[in-house]
Design an enzyme around this catalytic site. Structure first.
Site, PDB file in Angstrom:
ATOM      1  CG  ASP A   1      -1.629  -1.311   1.453  1.00 42.14           C
ATOM      2  OD1 ASP A   1      -2.010  -1.959   0.457  1.00 42.14           O
ATOM      3  OD2 ASP A   1      -1.783  -1.707   2.625  1.00 42.14           O
TER       4      ASP A   1
ATOM      5  CG  ASN B   1     -15.732  -8.633   1.229  1.00 35.63           C
ATOM      6  OD1 ASN B   1     -15.901  -9.278   0.203  1.00 35.63           O
ATOM      7  ND2 ASN B   1     -15.714  -9.218   2.421  1.00 35.63           N
TER       8      ASN B   1
ATOM      9  CD  GLU C   1      -8.819  -3.561  -0.608  1.00 38.24           C
ATOM     10  OE1 GLU C   1      -9.527  -3.701   0.411  1.00 38.24           O
ATOM     11  OE2 GLU C   1      -7.812  -4.268  -0.838  1.00 38.24           O
TER      12      GLU C   1
ATOM     13  CG  HIS D   1      -3.513   0.208  -1.602  1.00 45.86           C
ATOM     14  ND1 HIS D   1      -4.305  -0.149  -0.538  1.00 45.86           N
ATOM     15  CD2 HIS D   1      -3.360   1.558  -1.528  1.00 45.86           C
ATOM     16  CE1 HIS D   1      -4.603   0.952   0.162  1.00 45.86           C
ATOM     17  NE2 HIS D   1      -4.042   1.992  -0.431  1.00 45.86           N
TER      18      HIS D   1
ATOM     19  NE  ARG E   1       0.308  -7.160   0.917  1.00 44.13           N
ATOM     20  CZ  ARG E   1      -0.770  -6.617   1.493  1.00 44.13           C
ATOM     21  NH1 ARG E   1      -1.820  -6.305   0.772  1.00 44.13           N
ATOM     22  NH2 ARG E   1      -0.781  -6.373   2.797  1.00 44.13           N
TER      23      ARG E   1
END
Length: 310
Positions: free
Chosen positions: A13, A152, A189, A253, A287
């Protein structure tokens, strides 16, 4: 223009902002989900070796005590704000949005003050707050679940009354309805905003956080009322997704910044370099933060060059 990738390992992120002082500032989710750290550098590549200063740690009990996710750094009204998501020690998945503030001109100095929770009309799972200014108004864009729906999270937009308060109406820009948005989880998101070529662009991420994670695109004409959901367009297909040939799995993200030349747009995002994951993807730390040039086509639309490596 090329950067060494991954730029920073085990940071998801990623958020990179270039401030008026000429520095790049970097915040991201750490694998332990327990703190917020800040790096600064005169160059994008320099962030790789910049010292990571821990500026805030999770609470030992209660709210802001678990799942410290997706911090973002914003300069608003002569102060620095960090928006982030956090659960509770006793209820780790009771995730809500919170803010920190630092009135120092240099975010690596001064004190970070807890400003509390960003309250939304529904008291439900909410995260990934980002903020942007457009035509004299400031907006908050975030992901949240709807108690009346079976997904979600969707992306919601509202004007801001202050850097830590929103005002109604709150509108939904996109819900996870397409096949590629609902693999594993029904998720929209991780929004990021880029304003260029007479349009407001929003990237977002969808599906589970394994190799199915991918980036979608919304856009609206800059002269439209951004709080009117009907002015927003949505790409029917992801614009950036897994490409095994270049060892890019589950990209998403992202944030946007500008290169050292002050002109070239950059996309900063996270991805893994392998597909198979043992157990819950959220427990896999690999990540990595990556950076690539964002190109533009003849129609003024972003060209993510999906088939190219970094």
């Amino acid at each position: 223009m090329a950067y060494d990738n991954p730029l920073i390992t085990q940071r998801a992120d990623p958020w990179v902002v270039r401030h008026t002082d000429g520095y790049y500032y970097f915040v991201a989710t750490v694998p332990e989900y327990d703190q917020i750290e800040l790096r600064s550098s005169r160059t994008v590549q320099g962030l790789a070796d910049a010292r990571a200063e821990v500026i805030w740690r999770k609470h030992a009990s209660g709210p802001m005590g678990a799942h410290i996710w997706a911090p973002e750094l914003h300069w608003i009204e002569d102060a620095w704000y960090i928006y982030f998501a956090a659960g509770e020690v006793e209820h780790p998945w009771r995730i809500r949005m919170y803010a920190l503030r630092n009135t120092s001109a240099d975010p690596t100095e001064g004190n970070w003050e807890e400003m509390g929770r960003i309250v939304t009309p529904h008291d439900t799972f909410s995260l990934d707050a980002t903020s942007f200014s457009h035509k004299g108004k400031r907006y908050l864009l975030w992901a949240q679940s709807d108690p009346e729906s079976n997904y979600n999270s969707a992306l919601l937009l509202a004007e801001m009354e202050s850097p830590i308060r929103i005002k109604e109406p709150v509108v939904t820009l996109t819900r996870p309805e397409l096949d590629w948005e609902t693999v594993g989880y029904k998720v929209n998101e991780g929004a990021a905003v880029l304003q260029k070529n007479g349009r407001v662009f929003v990237t977002y991420s969808a599906s589970a956080t394994d190799h199915n994670y991918a980036v979608g695109l919304l856009w609206a004409d800059a002269d439209e009322d951004l709080l009117d959901p009907d002015v927003w367009h949505k790409s029917p297909q992801p614009v950036f997704h897994t490409n095994p040939e270049v060892k890019r799995f589950g990209p998403g993200h992202n944030s946007f910044t500008v290169a050292e030349d002050g002109v070239t747009d950059l996309m900063v995002y996270h991805a893994r370099d392998y597909r198979e994951i043992e157990g819950d993807p959220l427990n896999d730390p690999n990540r990595h933060t990556r950076v690539r040039v964002l190109h533009w086509d003849k129609n003024g639309m972003p060209d993510f060059r999906q088939e190219e490596g970094d």
